[in-house]
Design a protein around this motif. Structure first.
Motif, short mmCIF file in Angstrom:
data_model
loop_
_atom_site.label_atom_id
_atom_site.label_comp_id
_atom_site.label_asym_id
_atom_site.label_seq_id
_atom_site.Cartn_x
_atom_site.Cartn_y
_atom_site.Cartn_z
N LYS A 169 0.83 -1.20 0.00
CA LYS A 169 0.00 0.00 0.00
C LYS A 169 0.87 1.25 0.00
CE LYS A 169 -3.94 -2.09 2.41
NZ LYS A 169 -4.85 -1.98 3.59
N PRO A 170 0.39 2.33 -0.61
CA PRO A 170 1.20 3.55 -0.64
C PRO A 170 1.20 4.25 0.71
CG PRO A 170 -0.95 3.96 -1.61
CD PRO A 170 -0.89 2.48 -1.34
N VAL A 171 2.23 5.06 0.92
CA VAL A 171 2.29 5.96 2.06
C VAL A 171 1.58 7.25 1.66
CG1 VAL A 171 3.81 7.30 3.57
CG2 VAL A 171 4.47 4.98 2.88
N ILE A 172 0.59 7.65 2.45
CA ILE A 172 -0.20 8.83 2.12
C ILE A 172 0.12 9.95 3.10
CG2 ILE A 172 -2.53 9.76 1.82
CD1 ILE A 172 -3.48 6.93 1.21
N THR A 173 0.48 11.11 2.57
CA THR A 173 0.83 12.25 3.42
C THR A 173 0.33 13.54 2.80
OG1 THR A 173 2.68 13.36 4.56
CG2 THR A 173 3.10 12.58 2.33
N ARG A 174 0.07 14.52 3.65
CA ARG A 174 -0.41 15.83 3.17
C ARG A 174 0.79 16.65 2.69
NH1 ARG A 174 -5.15 18.68 3.96
NH2 ARG A 174 -4.98 20.94 3.70
N MET A 175 0.92 16.78 1.39
CA MET A 175 2.06 17.47 0.79
C MET A 175 1.77 17.67 -0.69
SD MET A 175 6.07 16.18 0.70
CE MET A 175 6.10 15.87 2.46
#
Length: 235
Positions: A169-175
């Motif tokens: 699964k991908p790493v999801i971050t606010r950017m």
């Protein structure tokens, strides 16, 4: 092709700049902004190569906007006041247009910016790739991203998804995509689309409108096709 934005609070100046940009074959206008704050939001969401930037604007001036950017694109300043020229060139702007200016002076500034853009691209392709591992914020914790483990990155509104070779699964971050692009080693990643950043070394196949990393297909837009072809020819 250079993707550009216009930032000026005067409607007539914006219209003139929009018309001038449409007449330059190597420029693509992404947005015409009324304020520096609107421009800042665009810069966080889009890949921009050049800004036509007014200086005196309400709330946030052009100089303040430029000083706030950690990795600013090329800038051509547009002002009715000559007194800001020295400060502008101290911020390494590509050129300084004094209002009113004829089209030939505008074109000269654009050609200068294009030369700087090509030199910058050439330097990034020859710069040695470094280990630029970094941390991102995920659910109130910091997660280390190993640059060599990244397959590709996808932008989704205010977030990005970092797809890793070692994770299902991908790493999801606010950017923004632009922000993470600045963290990555120069010459190791390439934009294939406004929403996708791909590790060049992980590309296994190329189709007409797609690049492949194994079984994963990633879109290639017309805007970035020329850059992609040039980079792949050099590898």
């Amino acid at each position: 092709m250079m993707r550009c934005i216009i930032v000026d609070d005067e409607p007539l100046v914006r219209e003139l700049l929009e018309d001038n940009v449409s007449r330059v074959p190597f420029l693509e206008l992404v947005k015409s902004c009324k304020t520096a704050l609107e421009a800042l939001n665009t810069l966080q969401q889009e890949s921009i190569d050049l800004i036509f930037l007014d200086i005196q604007m309400p709330r946030l001036s052009g100089l303040q906007l430029l000083q706030s950017l950690q990795h600013p694109p090329l800038v051509i300043m547009v002002s009715a006041y000559e007194k800001y020229a020295v400060e502008g060139f101290n911020l390494q702007v590509a050129d300084y247009l004094l209002k009113p200016f004829p089209f030939d002076r505008f074109l000269k500034a654009c050609n200068r910016a294009a030369e700087l853009f090509r030199a910058k691209r050439a330097a990034s392709l020859t710069e040695p790739v470094k280990n630029n591992d970094f941390f991102v914020s995920v659910d109130y914790s910091l997660v280390k991203i190993v640059t060599a483990d990244i397959n590709y990155i996808e932008s989704s509104k205010d977030y990005i998804k970092i797809y890793l070779a070692s994770a299902a699964k991908p790493v999801i971050t606010r950017m923004s995509l632009r922000t993470i692009e600045a963290k990555l080693p120069a010459g190791a990643f390439i934009r294939t689309h406004r929403s996708f950043l791909v590790a060049i070394a992980k590309i296994t196949a190329i189709k007409r409108d797609l690049v492949c990393i194994g079984a994963t297909e990633i879109p290639v837009s017309e805007t970035f096709r020329e850059d992609l072809n040039r980079v792949l020819r050099s590898h």
